[in-house]
Structure formats: structure tokens, C-alpha cells
Motif scaffolding. Structure first.
Motif, PDB file in Angstrom:
ATOM      1  N   LEU A   1      -4.179 -99.018  63.154  1.00  0.00           N
ATOM      2  CA  LEU A   1      -5.144 -98.100  62.545  1.00  0.00           C
ATOM      3  C   LEU A   1      -4.561 -96.689  62.400  1.00  0.00           C
ATOM      4  O   LEU A   1      -5.177 -95.810  61.806  1.00  0.00           O
ATOM      5  N   CYS A   2      -3.371 -96.454  63.006  1.00  0.00           N
ATOM      6  CA  CYS A   2      -2.742 -95.126  62.940  1.00  0.00           C
ATOM      7  C   CYS A   2      -1.748 -95.076  61.777  1.00  0.00           C
ATOM      8  O   CYS A   2      -1.146 -96.088  61.443  1.00  0.00           O
ATOM      9  N   PRO A   3      -1.562 -93.888  61.180  1.00  0.00           N
ATOM     10  CA  PRO A   3      -0.614 -93.798  60.065  1.00  0.00           C
ATOM     11  C   PRO A   3       0.845 -93.760  60.530  1.00  0.00           C
ATOM     12  O   PRO A   3       1.116 -93.443  61.693  1.00  0.00           O
ATOM     13  N   GLU A   4       1.751 -94.095  59.633  1.00  0.00           N
ATOM     14  CA  GLU A   4       3.184 -93.924  59.911  1.00  0.00           C
ATOM     15  C   GLU A   4       3.488 -92.426  59.847  1.00  0.00           C
ATOM     16  O   GLU A   4       2.749 -91.667  59.230  1.00  0.00           O
ATOM     17  N   SER A   5       4.566 -92.005  60.491  1.00  0.00           N
ATOM     18  CA  SER A   5       4.965 -90.596  60.462  1.00  0.00           C
ATOM     19  C   SER A   5       5.234 -90.161  59.018  1.00  0.00           C
ATOM     20  O   SER A   5       6.044 -90.775  58.323  1.00  0.00           O
ATOM     21  N   PRO A   6       4.550 -89.088  58.543  1.00  0.00           N
ATOM     22  CA  PRO A   6       4.767 -88.645  57.159  1.00  0.00           C
ATOM     23  C   PRO A   6       6.225 -88.225  56.910  1.00  0.00           C
ATOM     24  O   PRO A   6       6.751 -88.399  55.817  1.00  0.00           O
ATOM     25  N   ARG A   7       6.870 -87.698  57.955  1.00  0.00           N
ATOM     26  CA  ARG A   7       8.282 -87.307  57.809  1.00  0.00           C
ATOM     27  C   ARG A   7       9.145 -88.526  57.520  1.00  0.00           C
ATOM     28  O   ARG A   7      10.045 -88.493  56.704  1.00  0.00           O
ATOM     29  N   PHE A   8       8.857 -89.624  58.229  1.00  0.00           N
ATOM     30  CA  PHE A   8       9.617 -90.861  58.022  1.00  0.00           C
ATOM     31  C   PHE A   8       9.384 -91.373  56.602  1.00  0.00           C
ATOM     32  O   PHE A   8      10.322 -91.768  55.899  1.00  0.00           O
ATOM     33  N   LEU A   9       8.118 -91.332  56.161  1.00  0.00           N
ATOM     34  CA  LEU A   9       7.779 -91.843  54.819  1.00  0.00           C
ATOM     35  C   LEU A   9       8.485 -91.043  53.730  1.00  0.00           C
ATOM     36  O   LEU A   9       9.057 -91.611  52.803  1.00  0.00           O
ATOM     37  N   LEU A  10       8.453 -89.705  53.858  1.00  0.00           N
ATOM     38  CA  LEU A  10       9.038 -88.884  52.798  1.00  0.00           C
ATOM     39  C   LEU A  10      10.567 -88.851  52.900  1.00  0.00           C
ATOM     40  O   LEU A  10      11.274 -89.119  51.931  1.00  0.00           O
ATOM     41  N   ILE A  11      11.061 -88.544  54.111  1.00  0.00           N
ATOM     42  CA  ILE A  11      12.494 -88.258  54.227  1.00  0.00           C
ATOM     43  C   ILE A  11      13.332 -89.542  54.296  1.00  0.00           C
ATOM     44  O   ILE A  11      14.369 -89.648  53.674  1.00  0.00           O
ATOM     45  N   ASN A  12      12.851 -90.523  55.064  1.00  0.00           N
ATOM     46  CA  ASN A  12      13.654 -91.748  55.205  1.00  0.00           C
ATOM     47  C   ASN A  12      13.352 -92.766  54.109  1.00  0.00           C
ATOM     48  O   ASN A  12      14.225 -93.479  53.658  1.00  0.00           O
ATOM     49  N   LYS A  13      12.069 -92.838  53.704  1.00  0.00           N
ATOM     50  CA  LYS A  13      11.674 -93.888  52.764  1.00  0.00           C
ATOM     51  C   LYS A  13      11.522 -93.372  51.329  1.00  0.00           C
ATOM     52  O   LYS A  13      11.370 -94.153  50.397  1.00  0.00           O
ATOM     53  N   ASN A  14      11.470 -92.049  51.199  1.00  0.00           N
ATOM     54  CA  ASN A  14      11.302 -91.417  49.891  1.00  0.00           C
ATOM     55  C   ASN A  14       9.982 -91.810  49.219  1.00  0.00           C
ATOM     56  O   ASN A  14       9.906 -91.944  48.015  1.00  0.00           O
ATOM     57  N   GLU A  15       8.937 -92.005  50.021  1.00  0.00           N
ATOM     58  CA  GLU A  15       7.627 -92.384  49.465  1.00  0.00           C
ATOM     59  C   GLU A  15       6.715 -91.159  49.507  1.00  0.00           C
ATOM     60  O   GLU A  15       5.885 -91.013  50.411  1.00  0.00           O
ATOM     61  N   GLU A  16       6.857 -90.310  48.483  1.00  0.00           N
ATOM     62  CA  GLU A  16       6.179 -89.012  48.518  1.00  0.00           C
ATOM     63  C   GLU A  16       4.659 -89.130  48.520  1.00  0.00           C
ATOM     64  O   GLU A  16       3.976 -88.449  49.285  1.00  0.00           O
TER      65      GLU A  16
END
Length: 491
Positions: free
Chosen positions: A205-220
Motif C-alpha cells: 500500500l506504500c509508494p516506491e521511492s520517487p527518487r528511484f522512479l525518476l532517477i533510476n527508472k526514468n519514470e517521470e
């Protein structure tokens, strides 16, 4: 209310769920203390049943010492594997998968008595050590990455609060009338099953780290959605800007391996600071106080030493809460310095009290006051700060490797103290805390001269400070090398 300071429900839920991992670490650190005699009896009886002869004292001590210290060995391996998981699976999913280890450990320890096997107990302690080693990397990293800059210190302290509450729960459950008895000790050790179930249910129910999503995964877009949820506002442009700046920085930085952290002039200073801060936590003598608190109180002539130990656990928790509220006002560096100096003073007091115990009976009270003061000062600085400041000293590229190195240093020091304190104490007697006093003063000097203040600064700003220091010595390095490491950042 400024959105940078706002605590929203999704943020609280994410941090709270992650910190269950810290609670598990604390619980399993403290749980082995109380039932020592009962578990030694179990080992003795099992040995007698198997080999029809009583166990030798030295073999019993060896099995017991292994049961206690194998936890740290697991921790060393676990902490070193942090980077491997977080970059592939993400921060949240890594925490979720680690719970498999918690379930295995709970089963091994919980059924060890039924199976008449101390080997299961030892393997269970190793597996829960692995789990705790991973948690000490995953939790501060996730919490640091989901928190707004203005709250990073306060929320980062929750990792330490989770640890001390875990220790306190273990001390209370370990009372003879609860689970610290012949019948229920396997339940006491297997109890970690319950927090693992709760965390496994809440993490999805918790979100993934936004830093991981943007910086590592490039999912802006995903990162933006998560940030809006965490910050409770539709305007997350400042956060996004900061992360994009860090992302650009990371494009310039090569992916940093552990060896490069030490080789590159840019990371050498922060990694040395990270390691020494972790050592200042473990070699401060706090583990000696916790591993052997009941024995120290017995020596000090306390009638009910187990309750005095629980008292120390309560002081521990209370002062972590104090630190939680002070860390964003006073700053990391000043609190760490205050904590180290206060601990050195308490250690001197403890040495005097233990040395004069034979001549003056009232010294036993002074030794209790000294232990409580020692613990209180620990939780003001050296307890919480080293965990989250490591995440602050590095940008996204080197952060996983840095956290792995810091965790490895912490667990190795923990292992050395756990293994050697008993022998050193037999050699030095009441003067054992003089060794810790000397170490504390050395750590104080190092912190005073080398550790920067990170309060209220963005990750990139902190990294830029180190780049300038490295840049000062840049004559020795080719511009290309510095360029590839991001020293040309336009800040």
C-alpha cells in the motif's frame, strides 16, 4: 502550512511501515539477553540426550557465544548486499522480499526446541542477522528518499526510534513471567513472525521511492504522482527540480562501485566520514552496556537487575524521541558532538563508580545514574545520526554503495565488540570504560574538524560541498577525470 514541512498520511504510512524493519533489528538485538540461562539449559539437555554425557563448560560457552554473535555475521553479509537489491528491485520491493528471511528465521528459532536442535537456533540467528543487515540499509535509504528536505532529519531519527522500541519490547517480553521462561522462549525468539506479517501486508500500500522512479527508472510521471501523494499538494515542482538536477548530475557520474568510493578524490572524504560516524556509534561502548547491562547492574548490587535494564531501555526510547524533535533545530553535527562528549563524561563517572563499589556501597546508585546518562547522550547523537547522515552525504549515484560500506563498518564493529567485550572486561575490570572514553574523545575531535552540517540542505548541495573540497586538491587530477565525476556541475 509549508508543504515542505507537512506530514501527510501517505508519508507517515510509508515511513511507519518501513520502520517496522528497524523494530525487527532492535528486537533481535535485545531478545537474546534475558533467556541466556534458559537457552543454555536447553543446549545442555539436548547435548545430554544426544551423547549421554553432560556438555563441557567451554563447549557450552562456545555455542552460546556463536548464537549471540552469528547475528552480527549475518548482518555483515546482509548490509553488504543492500546495493544489489535496491538498484534492481527498488527500495520498497526490497523491503518486501527481505521479509521472506524473517519468516524463515522465525520458523527455525521457533521450532528449535521442538526439534531439539541448537543448530536450528544458530542458523535462525544468522538468517535474522541477514534480514537485519538488509533492513539497516533499506530503511534509512527509503525514509531519506521519501521525506521532504525539511523533515529528513526528524523522520530519519525514526529508524533509530524503531530500533530502541524493538530493544525495549524484547526486554519486556523477555521477563520470566511473560516469555523469558522454559516454556515460552521459542515463542520469544519466533515473535518476529508477527511484525513481518504486518509489514508484508502494509508495504504493497506504500509508494516506491520517487527518487528511484525518476532517477533510476526514468519514470517521470509515476514519480510526480507519488510525490503529490506524499506531499499532499499538487505543486511538487521544487522536489522534481531537485531530483532532476540530481539525475543530471548522475548522468555525468559513472555508476560508482565500492572501490571507486575510496579511489576517487570526490568520494573519499564523505566515505571516510560515513565510516568513522558508524564506528563512533558502535565503538562508543553502547553495545557493551546493552549486551551486559544486567550483569553490570548485578555487579553494582541492584536487587532486581532485569528491571534496571528495562529502565535503561525506557531512557533509551525517551531520549530518541527528544532527538526526533531537536535534530532539525540543533543540527546533526552539534547533536553528535554533544552526545559524544556527554557519553565520555558518563563513561568516566561509570568507571569511578564501578572502581569504588567495594569501598562505598552508595556507588551502586551512581553507576546506575551513569548508565542512564550514557544511554541518554547516545540517543541524542551517536545513536540516530550516523544512520541517516550517510544517505545525506551522497548523491543518488554513489548512495547505495556508500550505505553498503557504512552498514558493513557498523556491523563489523558490532561483531568485534560483541565477541571481545567479555574478555576485555575480565582483563580490565571496572576500567574497561576508559577504553571507550578515549575512543569517544577521538571521535569528538574527528567530528569537530571533519563533519559538515547537513541540516536543511539538499542532497545535491551537500555533494557540491565535497566537490569543492575535492576540487581544491584537483591539481593532482586530470580535468577529464573530475569531469566524469561531475565536478563541472553548474551550481
Amino acid at each position: 502550512m509549508d508543504s515542505g514541512k507537512q506530514i501527510t498520511f501517505p508519508l507517515l504510512m510509508s515511513v511507519g511501515t518501513a520502520v517496522i524493519g528497524s523494530l525487527q533489528f532492535g528486537y533481535n538485538t535485545g531478545v537474546i539477553n534475558a533467556p541466556q540461562k534458559i537457552i543454555e539449559n536447553f543446549i545442555n539437555e539436548t547435548y545430554q540426550d544426544r551423547y549421554q554425557e553432560p556438555i563441557s563448560k567451554s563447549f557450552l560457552t562456545a555455542i552460546w557465544s556463536i548464537s549471540v554473535s552469528i547475528f552480527s555475521v549475518g548482518g555483515i553479509f546482509g548490509s553488504f548486499s543492500v546495493g544489489f537489491f535496491v538498484n534492481r528491485l527498488g527500495r520498497r520491493n526490497s523491503m518486501l522480499i527481505a521479509n521472506i528471511l524473517a519468516f524463515i528465521a522465525a520458523a527455525l528459532m521457533g521450532f528449535s526446541k521442538m526439534a531439539s536442535s541448537w543448530e536450528m537456533l544458530i542458523i535462525g540467528r544468522f538468517v535474522v542477522g541477514l534480514y537485519s543487515g538488509l533492513s539497516t540499509g533499506f530503511v534509512p535509504m527509503y525514509v531519506g528518499e521519501v521525506s521532504p528536505t525539511a523533515l529528513r532529519g526528524a523522520l530519519g531519527t525514526l529508524h533509530q526510534l524503531g530500533i530502541v522500541i524493538g530493544i525495549l519490547i524484547a526486554q519486556i517480553f523477555g521477563l520470566e513471567m511473560i516469555m523469558g521462561n522454559d516454556e515460552f522462549w521459542p515463542l520469544l525468539l519466533g515473535f518476529l513472525f508477527i511484525p513481518a506479517v504486518i509489514q508484508s501486508a502494509l508495504l504493497p500500500l506504500c509508494p516506491e521511492s520517487p527518487r528511484f522512479l525518476l532517477i533510476n527508472k526514468n519514470e517521470e510521471n509515476k514519480a510526480k504522482t507519488v510525490l503529490k501523494k506524499l506531499r499532499g499538494t499538487t505543486d511538487v515542482s521544487t522536489d522534481m527540480q531537485e531530483m532532476k538536477e540530481e539525475s543530471r548530475q548522475m548522468m555525468r557520474e559513472k555508476k560508482v562501485t565500492i572501490l571507486e568510493l575510496f579511489r576517487s578524490p570526490l568520494y573519499r572524504q564523505p566515505i571516510i566520514i560515513a565510516i568513522i560516524l558508524q564506528l563512533s556509534q558502535q565503538l562508543s561502548g553502547i553495545n557493551a552496556v546493552f549486551y551486559y547491562s544486567t550483569r553490570i547492574f548485578e555487579k553494582a548490587g541492584v536487587a532486581q537487575p532485569v528491571y534496571a535494564t528495562i529502565g535503561a531501555g525506557v531512557v533509551n526510547t525517551a531520549f530518541t524521541v527528544v532527538s526526533l524533535f531537536v535534530v532539525e533545530r540543533a543540527g546533526r553535527r552539534s547533536l553528535h558532538l554533544l552526545g559524544l562528549m556527554g557519553m565520555a563524561g558518563s563513561a568516566i563517572l561509570m568507571t569511578i563508580a564501578l572502581a569504588l563499589l567495594e569501598q562505598l556501597k552508595w556507588m551502586s546508585y551512581l553507576s546506575i545514574v551513569a548508565i542512564f546518562a550514557f544511554v541518554a547522550f547516545f540517543e541524542m547523537g551517536p545513536g540516530p545520526i550516523p544512520w541517516f547522515i550517510v544517505a545525506e552525504l551522497f548523491s543518488q549515484g554513489p548512495r547505495p554503495s556508500a550505505i553498503a560500506v557504512a552498514g558493513f563498518s557498523n556491523w563489523t564493529a558490532n561483531f568485534i565488540v560483541a565477541l571481545s567485550f567479555q574478555y576485555v572486561e575480565e582483563l580490565c575490570g571496572p576500567y574497561v570504560f576508559i577504553i571507550f572514553t578515549v575512543l569517544l574523545l577521538l571521535f569528538f575531535i574527528f567530528t569537530y574538524f571533519k563533519v559538515p552540517e547537513t541540516r536543511g540542505r539538499t542532497f545535491d548541495d551537500i555533494a557540491a560541498g565535497f566537490r569543492q573540497t575535492a576540487g581544491a586538491g584537483a591539481e593532482k587530477h586530470s580535468p577529464e577525470e573530475l569531469n566524469s565525476l561531475g565536478a563541472d556541475s553548474q551550481l
